[in-house]
Scaffold this motif. Structure first.
Motif, mmCIF file in Angstrom:
data_model
loop_
_atom_site.group_PDB
_atom_site.id
_atom_site.type_symbol
_atom_site.label_atom_id
_atom_site.label_comp_id
_atom_site.label_asym_id
_atom_site.label_seq_id
_atom_site.Cartn_x
_atom_site.Cartn_y
_atom_site.Cartn_z
ATOM 1 N N UNK A 1 0.943 -1.070 0.052
ATOM 2 C CA UNK A 1 0.116 0.258 0.032
ATOM 3 C C UNK A 1 1.068 1.439 -0.295
ATOM 4 N N UNK A 2 0.454 2.140 -1.072
ATOM 5 C CA UNK A 2 1.942 3.221 -1.152
ATOM 6 C C UNK A 2 1.165 4.426 0.105
ATOM 7 N N UNK A 3 1.911 4.294 0.789
ATOM 8 C CA UNK A 3 2.506 5.688 2.118
ATOM 9 C C UNK A 3 2.834 7.073 1.978
ATOM 10 N N UNK A 4 3.694 6.705 0.185
ATOM 11 C CA UNK A 4 4.003 8.251 0.457
ATOM 12 C C UNK A 4 5.047 8.418 -1.526
ATOM 13 N N UNK A 5 4.596 8.805 -1.483
ATOM 14 C CA UNK A 5 5.982 9.252 -3.440
ATOM 15 C C UNK A 5 6.210 10.877 -3.201
ATOM 16 N N UNK A 6 7.711 10.645 -3.741
ATOM 17 C CA UNK A 6 8.363 11.996 -3.620
ATOM 18 C C UNK A 6 8.799 12.211 -4.928
ATOM 19 N N UNK A 7 8.203 13.583 -5.649
ATOM 20 C CA UNK A 7 8.821 13.283 -6.696
ATOM 21 C C UNK A 7 10.047 14.282 -7.231
ATOM 22 N N UNK A 8 11.681 14.336 -7.266
ATOM 23 C CA UNK A 8 12.955 15.015 -7.456
ATOM 24 C C UNK A 8 13.417 15.470 -8.397
ATOM 25 N N UNK A 9 14.459 16.441 -8.995
ATOM 26 C CA UNK A 9 14.778 16.057 -9.645
ATOM 27 C C UNK A 9 16.038 15.209 -10.341
ATOM 28 N N UNK A 10 16.038 14.270 -9.175
ATOM 29 C CA UNK A 10 17.458 12.813 -9.804
ATOM 30 C C UNK A 10 15.739 11.423 -9.654
ATOM 31 N N UNK A 11 15.349 11.755 -8.889
ATOM 32 C CA UNK A 11 14.521 10.121 -8.401
ATOM 33 C C UNK A 11 13.192 11.155 -7.918
ATOM 34 N N UNK A 12 12.715 9.121 -8.141
ATOM 35 C CA UNK A 12 10.632 9.300 -7.852
ATOM 36 C C UNK A 12 10.746 8.292 -6.439
ATOM 37 N N UNK A 13 11.170 8.768 -4.784
ATOM 38 C CA UNK A 13 10.745 8.516 -4.145
ATOM 39 C C UNK A 13 9.818 7.683 -3.101
ATOM 40 N N UNK A 14 9.697 5.916 -3.453
ATOM 41 C CA UNK A 14 8.230 5.456 -3.037
ATOM 42 C C UNK A 14 8.278 4.693 -1.877
ATOM 43 N N UNK A 15 7.892 5.059 -0.653
ATOM 44 C CA UNK A 15 7.413 4.586 0.604
ATOM 45 C C UNK A 15 6.141 3.279 0.315
ATOM 46 N N UNK A 16 6.331 2.277 0.294
ATOM 47 C CA UNK A 16 4.850 1.121 0.691
ATOM 48 C C UNK A 16 5.310 0.839 1.891
ATOM 49 N N UNK A 17 4.008 0.879 2.975
ATOM 50 C CA UNK A 17 3.403 -0.684 3.875
ATOM 51 C C UNK A 17 3.066 -2.437 3.120
#
Length: 204
Positions: A186-202
């Protein structure tokens, strides 16, 4: 509450190193692109790295990754856990046998030869002790490599999975998932930056 979180950088095609990784070529050929975000000046990249390092009470890693970070081209006094932020958590290494010597003697190393579950249990104890001493909740971070993260996921030991998705296709290398037991995330967080997509899943 101590959470067990796997945290690893991965290419768009699912590799955590390029081809031919080893102590003298830690991330494999072309694999440095996976960690561009960790050395970025992007404020969000810096925040993500800083916060993850600060909440790490103990870190689990496999023997191959240990051989890289403790090797001659590995971590040093300026660049350690958390890239530019040298971390001070306990480090627990899953290994068939402990090494004869450790170069990075200034860090707290524990070697566990009885499997992933025991290594995570030791890391949880260390993180809980650090939490009690510091008065704040700290995590156990399973940092890799890919086989170590996959083993922890297969064993049902993880509460969450954080992926730093790098905008690179490596074509070959060390895959993150091979024959992994199906899991619901279950996706808890998604942050898009200039260098990566940071994804956190429970992990359900």
């Amino acid at each position: 509450m101590t959470r067990i979180i796997a945290d690893i950088s991965v290419s768009l095609d699912g590799f955590v190193t390029g081809p031919d990784p080893g102590p003298d070529n830690g991330l494999g050929t072309g694999g440095e692109a996976l960690h561009t975000w960790a050395f970025s000046d992007d404020p969000e990249d810096r925040r993500i790295l800083r916060e993850a390092t600060a909440r790490s009470g103990a870190v689990v890693l496999g023997r191959r990754l240990f051989d890289v970070v403790d090797g001659p081209y590995g971590w040093d006094d300026e660049t350690g856990y958390g890239a530019g932020e040298v971390g001070t958590p306990a480090f627990v290494v899953v290994t068939g046998s402990p090494p004869d010597a450790v170069r990075l003697t200034g860090l707290d190393w524990t070697f566990v030869a009885t499997g992933m579950a025991d290594a995570v249990a030791v890391a949880r104890e260390r993180a809980e002790a650090a939490s009690a001493a510091g008065g704040k909740d700290l995590d156990v971070v399973v940092m890799g490599g890919g086989t170590t993260v996959g083993s922890a996921l297969d064993a049902g030991l993880l509460d969450a999975l954080t992926l730093h998705l790098a905008p690179v296709v490596l074509g070959t290398g060390t895959p993150l998932f091979t024959g992994t037991t199906p899991r619901t995330l279950v996706r808890r967080d998604a942050t898009l930056t200039s260098t990566a997509t940071h994804l956190t899943y429970d992990i359900v």
